[in-house]
Design an enzyme around this catalytic site. Structure first.
Site, PDB file in Angstrom:
ATOM      1  N   ASP A 109       8.564  -5.333 -41.360  1.00  0.00           N
ATOM      2  CA  ASP A 109       7.362  -5.661 -42.106  1.00  0.00           C
ATOM      3  C   ASP A 109       7.036  -7.082 -42.015  1.00  0.00           C
ATOM      4  OD1 ASP A 109       6.978  -2.876 -42.236  1.00  0.00           O
ATOM      5  OD2 ASP A 109       7.087  -2.854 -44.533  1.00  0.00           O
ATOM      6  N   ASP A 122       9.979  -6.003 -47.124  1.00  0.00           N
ATOM      7  CA  ASP A 122       9.452  -4.584 -46.782  1.00  0.00           C
ATOM      8  C   ASP A 122       8.795  -4.201 -47.839  1.00  0.00           C
ATOM      9  OD1 ASP A 122      10.473  -2.469 -44.351  1.00  0.00           O
ATOM     10  OD2 ASP A 122      10.017  -1.460 -46.030  1.00  0.00           O
TER      11      ASP A 122
END
Length: 227
Positions: A109, A122
Site C-alpha cells: 500500500d 498497510d
C-alpha cells in the site's frame, strides 16, 4: 491544499454518484493526513513521530509493486519460521498448504521513509467494534494474527529488503528498515493506539526468507531475538 483535495474528491465522488460525500470526506481526509503518528511500539527502536502530510513525495511510494522468483517455497515451512520469530510465538491460524514456484508478485500500500528508516504501511478499513475502545492493543494484535497479516507484512519486508540492498550503498537492515505498520483507520481516534499496530521482525528471519525464496534450505532457532 484543502481546495485541491476537495476538487479531487468531488471529481471522484461525482463519477460514483456520491457527490454529497465529497465535502465531509475531504474534511476527514485533511484531519487524517494531519494527525501525528506515534510509532513507539517497535521493539528496540527509538520512538518516531510524524504526519503523513509532512512526508515529501520523494520519500514515499504508493502501491509499490514487487516481483521476485520463488524456488519451491513451502507455505507451511515459511509459516513455521514466521510463527517462531514474531509475536513471541503466539497462536494463530495455520497457513494452508501451498507451494510457491515461479514468480511471486504483490503490491505494498505505502512505503514511507521517515527519519532515515523505511516503513511498510498497510491500510485496513474493516471494523473491529462499535467505538474507538475496540481498537486497543490486544484487539489489534488479535485481528492481525487472526487474518495472518503477519505473513503478509513479513513478505513485504523481504521485498523491501531486497529492493534497498540493490539501491543503498552500505545497506543494513537494522539501520534502514523501520518495520511494518498496519493502520486500522476506523480506530485512528483511539488515544492509546491510534489504530496502529506495528512490528519489526528480526533480521535473521528476513534474511532466512530471502534465502528460502532463492532455493536455499533454511533452519532457524526459536530463541533468536529482535534486532
Amino acid at each position: 491544499d484543502a481546495d485541491l483535495r476537495l476538487n479531487m474528491l468531488e471529481s471522484r465522488c461525482r463519477k460514483r454518484n456520491l457527490s454529497e460525500y465529497a465535502e465531509p470526506l475531504s474534511d476527514w481526509l485533511g484531519d487524517f493526513l494531519g494527525k501525528t503518528w506515534q510509532l513507539d511500539r517497535i521493539p528496540e527502536q527509538a520512538p518516531v513521530t510524524f504526519r503523513l502530510m509532512d512526508v515529501p513525495p520523494e520519500d514515499m511510494a504508493v502501491e509499490l509493486e514487487f516481483m521476485f522468483s520463488a524456488s519451491k517455497v513451502q507455505a507451511q515451512h515459511l509459516d513455521s519460521l514466521v510463527r517462531q520469530q514474531t509475536w513471541d510465538g503466539q497462536e494463530r491460524p495455520a497457513a494452508q498448504y501451498q507451494m510457491f514456484e515461479g514468480m511471486f508478485k504483490g503490491f505494498i500500500d505505502l512505503v514511507a521513509k521517515v527519519d532515515g528508516k523505511y516503513y511498510v504501511i498497510d491500510w485496513k478499513s474493516h471494523g473491529l467494534g462499535a467505538d474507538d475502545a475496540a481498537y486497543d492493543e490486544v484487539s489489534l494484535r488479535d485481528a492481525l494474527l487472526k487474518k495472518r497479516y503477519d505473513l503478509q507484512y513479513v513478505l513485504y519486508l523481504v521485498a523491501l529488503h531486497r529492493h534497498l540492498k540493490e539501491r543503498i550503498p552500505g545497506y543494513r537492515y537494522e539501520e534502514h528498515i523501520g518495520g511494518a505498520v498496519y493502520y486500522f483507520i476506523r480506530g485512528y481516534e483511539n488515544e492509546t493506539t491510534q489504530g496502529l499496530i506495528m512490528d519489526k521482525p528480526p533480521k535473521a528471519l528476513i534474511e532466512a526468507l530471502d534465502k528460502m525464496f532463492a532455493g536455499e534450505t533454511v533452519v532457524l532457532q526459536q530463541e533468536l531475538s529482535y534486532v
